[in-house]
Design a protein around this motif. Structure first.
Motif, PDB file in Angstrom:
ATOM      1  N   LYS A   1      -5.829  -6.234   8.190  1.00 35.07           N
ATOM      2  CA  LYS A   1      -5.673  -5.002   8.973  1.00 35.07           C
ATOM      3  C   LYS A   1      -6.221  -3.818   8.199  1.00 35.07           C
TER       4      LYS A   1
ATOM      5  N   GLN B   1      -2.242  -6.918  15.700  1.00 37.83           N
ATOM      6  CA  GLN B   1      -2.224  -7.794  14.529  1.00 37.83           C
ATOM      7  C   GLN B   1      -1.208  -8.915  14.726  1.00 37.83           C
TER       8      GLN B   1
ATOM      9  N   THR C   1      -2.219  -1.050  16.693  1.00 37.96           N
ATOM     10  CA  THR C   1      -2.528  -1.895  15.536  1.00 37.96           C
ATOM     11  C   THR C   1      -1.486  -2.980  15.317  1.00 37.96           C
TER      12      THR C   1
ATOM     13  N   PHE D   1      -2.450  -5.079   4.868  1.00 35.76           N
ATOM     14  CA  PHE D   1      -2.955  -3.758   5.254  1.00 35.76           C
ATOM     15  C   PHE D   1      -3.731  -3.240   4.039  1.00 35.76           C
TER      16      PHE D   1
END
Length: 348
Positions: free
Chosen positions: A156, A76, A72, A103
């Protein structure tokens, strides 16, 4: 309790809750399970779930979606750099990646009593007050930062697609990242041991059982991947494998460039590859950005076994499983993933 997504919420109770509380001392506010899907979350998730589900998606939005520890942070940073910093001259590039890429559901993990709530001088609250003047942090610091972030937004989430805004794959774009489950388990176990808001104190053998049973936070890995795999042919969904990005980095960046429409030159692609390499990201500490590590991490384990950026390798699982545990994982993979037709790479 029923969420806007249609999921029914059931609190964990009895022996099931007792087991979670024994092994996960960072989840201090209780635990819930959502049906359908059997998703498991700390109870505070329900305070933000509807706001996330009703999040207004814009055509320029790109959301990086993964189950935890599938690359992740890496992806990102890749996506943000491709969209905002291909010449490596953006003034905000030095900020932690989570300050540039909100997030969305992070509030549920910040509610642990193992963590000290951020005060008014904390960078998180400074960013919130700047972007969300007059807003109530109790309504979700991170989802509100996401709402207020200027377009084009890179976002995200670890949530499955069924808990994210329905318009996401039709209005915005999704970069979904999958990683072979044997490495995921090893990486997530380490992650859960070093972060105080998880504070996993059980054995690796028990962690494997949690994974196989679908009882880790964010729920069944196979179900999460399945929901995204079923949408892989949607033109707004880019399904990316962690192992492919490691093995064929420039080629995968070109595919991502085509999907995002960023139209980068070869020199810019090389910039992105170099800037988002594991050694450079580790050197920048692009998660905490030099924050108070002792407030977030179990430093005894970090000093012994490594921190957030540990290895980032494909095949790190080798030697971590006993033959019995590896056999259980192989059986689970055959049972849960073989029907999807995904050929995960377990080594390079």
């Amino acid at each position: 309790m029923k969420l806007a997504s249609g999921h029914e919420v059931t609190p964990l109770e009895g022996e099931e809750l007792a087991r979670q509380e024994r092994d996960w001392t960072g989840y201090t506010e209780g635990m819930v399970r959502l049906h359908p899907g059997s998703w498991v979350f700390p109870a505070p998730f329900t305070d933000y779930a509807d706001r996330i589900y009703n999040f207004e998606v814009k055509p320029s939005d790109v959301m990086v979606v993964t189950w935890p520890k599938c690359g992740t942070t890496w992806v990102q940073e890749v996506v943000w750099t491709m969209r905002n910093n291909p010449n490596l001259d953006h003034p905000q590039a030095a900020l932690p990646v989570n300050a540039r890429v909100p997030f969305l559901e992070f509030d549920m993990l910040m509610r642990s009593k193992k963590l000290t709530p951020p005060g008014p001088d904390h960078p998180i609250m400074q960013g919130f007050n700047k972007l969300c003047p007059g807003k109530n942090p109790a309504d979700g610091i991170f989802v509100q930062i996401g709402e207020a972030t200027p377009a084009p937004r890179t976002l995200k989430s670890h949530l499955p697609l069924s808990l994210l805004p329905p318009a996401l794959v039709n209005v915005g774009k999704v970069v979904y990242v999958a990683r072979n489950p044997k490495d995921v388990v090893v990486s997530f176990c380490h992650h859960s041991r070093i972060f105080k808001n998880h504070n996993y104190v059980g054995s690796f053998e028990d962690f494997v059982k949690y994974f196989i049973d679908g009882d880790l936070v964010y729920g069944p890995y196979w179900q999460h991947v399945k929901e995204a795999w079923e949408k892989k042919d949607n033109p707004n969904v880019h399904f990316l494998f962690y192992e492919d990005l490691k093995e064929n980095n420039i080629e995968e960046l070109k595919r991502l460039d085509d999907f995002l429409g960023t139209k980068l030159t070869q020199e810019q692609l090389n910039n992105v590859a170099r800037h988002t390499s594991f050694p450079q990201m580790k050197a920048r500490d692009s998660v905490l950005g030099g924050g108070d590590m002792e407030a977030v991490f179990n430093m005894e384990i970090v000093n012994k076994d490594g921190g957030f950026f540990r290895k980032g390798e494909v095949g790190d699982w080798k030697g971590k499983y006993t033959p019995e545990l590896e056999a259980k994982m192989d059986d689970w993979i055959k049972t849960r993933l073989s029907d999807l037709g995904i050929g995960f790479k377990y080594t390079l």
